[in-house]
Design a protein around this motif. Structure first.
Motif, mmCIF file in Angstrom:
data_model
loop_
_atom_site.group_PDB
_atom_site.id
_atom_site.type_symbol
_atom_site.label_atom_id
_atom_site.label_comp_id
_atom_site.label_asym_id
_atom_site.label_seq_id
_atom_site.Cartn_x
_atom_site.Cartn_y
_atom_site.Cartn_z
ATOM 1 N N VAL A 90 59.671 10.562 21.970
ATOM 2 C CA VAL A 90 58.933 11.455 21.091
ATOM 3 C C VAL A 90 57.789 12.026 21.908
ATOM 4 O O VAL A 90 56.971 11.277 22.447
ATOM 5 C CB VAL A 90 58.361 10.729 19.861
ATOM 6 N N ASP A 94 54.804 15.929 18.346
ATOM 7 C CA ASP A 94 56.096 15.907 17.678
ATOM 8 C C ASP A 94 56.236 14.546 16.998
ATOM 9 O O ASP A 94 55.362 13.693 17.090
ATOM 10 C CB ASP A 94 57.223 16.136 18.682
ATOM 11 N N TYR A 95 57.347 14.343 16.319
ATOM 12 C CA TYR A 95 57.542 13.088 15.619
ATOM 13 C C TYR A 95 58.989 12.621 15.691
ATOM 14 O O TYR A 95 59.284 11.481 15.468
ATOM 15 C CB TYR A 95 57.145 13.221 14.141
ATOM 16 N N LYS A 96 59.916 13.515 15.978
ATOM 17 C CA LYS A 96 61.315 13.113 15.961
ATOM 18 C C LYS A 96 61.743 12.621 17.328
ATOM 19 O O LYS A 96 61.287 13.095 18.363
ATOM 20 C CB LYS A 96 62.209 14.254 15.501
ATOM 21 N N LEU A 97 62.647 11.637 17.303
ATOM 22 C CA LEU A 97 63.223 11.120 18.537
ATOM 23 C C LEU A 97 64.199 12.132 19.130
ATOM 24 O O LEU A 97 65.103 12.598 18.431
ATOM 25 C CB LEU A 97 63.972 9.810 18.253
ATOM 26 N N SER A 98 64.008 12.449 20.394
ATOM 27 C CA SER A 98 64.942 13.297 21.126
ATOM 28 C C SER A 98 65.727 12.404 22.077
ATOM 29 O O SER A 98 65.127 11.669 22.867
ATOM 30 C CB SER A 98 64.211 14.385 21.905
#
Lengths: 109, 114
Positions: A90, A94-98
């Motif tokens: 992350v 941002d906050y979402k896992l990529s």
């Protein structure tokens, strides 16, 4: 968005061998996780490691956040270590896992 | 429960039908994510819920996809008029907060559209 590259894409090991998996990322991160996806598709948490070094049994991981990479070490590999290993990050703001594309590990008896 | 629970584990549906996938996050986790994994591929972000904030739907591939989260807990992902390209494993994850805490995944729902 942030780019996550894992290497190698595939790894074939003889049981008992050691190996290193690498995860490079293109921006600063405040979260990094390693997962093992087993043959049934379940994502198993291995490490939550935005920085530093951790060890859990035969597995260990190191993240050098300033140089934007993380390493996962597998020692004395066993057939049960087979599967896909994913690195996920992350980035700041941002906050979402990529996720990276994964490393497929095959351990042969 | 102790972990993230998803149901059903497997779903086979006919093209054109609607499907609903359910996710029960870990108790107390305020952040919830949906991802999709097509065969042999990585994980694709779909949608994110955090507490009572408006969800981030930026990853939803088309307007046939929608999701809701009731009471800040259980989430349902709905796919309308399913297509064969919707066939994939749909994974749900939850975490205590958002970006700085560890996320845990459910076992996934394997969707097959025939």
């Amino acid at each position: 968005g942030i780019q996550v590259e894992q290497s190698p894409p595939d790894l074939i090991l003889q049981e008992g061998a050691n190996s290193t998996l690498r995860c490079n990322f293109s921006d600063s991160v405040n979260n990094l996780q390693w997962f093992h996806q087993n043959p049934w598709g379940q994502l198993i948490n291995l490490f939550y490691i935005p920085s530093g070094t951790k060890q859990n049994g035969r597995l260990s991981a190191t993240t050098v956040a300033t140089e934007r990479y993380s390493l996962l070490y597998i020692s004395s590999s066993q057939t049960t270590d087979s599967g896909v290993y994913f690195c996920a990050v992350v980035s700041f703001n941002d906050y979402k896992l990529s996720f990276g594309a994964g490393t497929t590990v095959t351990v042969r008896a | 429960g102790a972990g993230v629970s998803q149901s059903p584990s497997n779903k086979v549906t006919e093209k054109g039908k609607d499907v609903e996938l359910r996710c029960d996050p870990i108790s107390g986790h305020t952040a919830l994510y949906w991802y999709r994994q097509s065969l042999g591929q990585g994980l694709e972000f779909l949608i994110y819920f955090q507490g009572n904030s408006a969800p981030d739907k930026s990853g939803l591939p088309s307007d046939r996809f929608s999701a809701e989260r009731t009471g800040g807990s259980v989430s349902t992902l709905t796919i309308q008029r399913t297509q064969q390209e919707d066939s994939a494993v749909y994974l749900c994850a939850s975490s205590l907060a958002s970006e700085v805490t560890e996320a845990f995944f459910g076992q996934g729902t394997r969707l097959t559209v025939v």
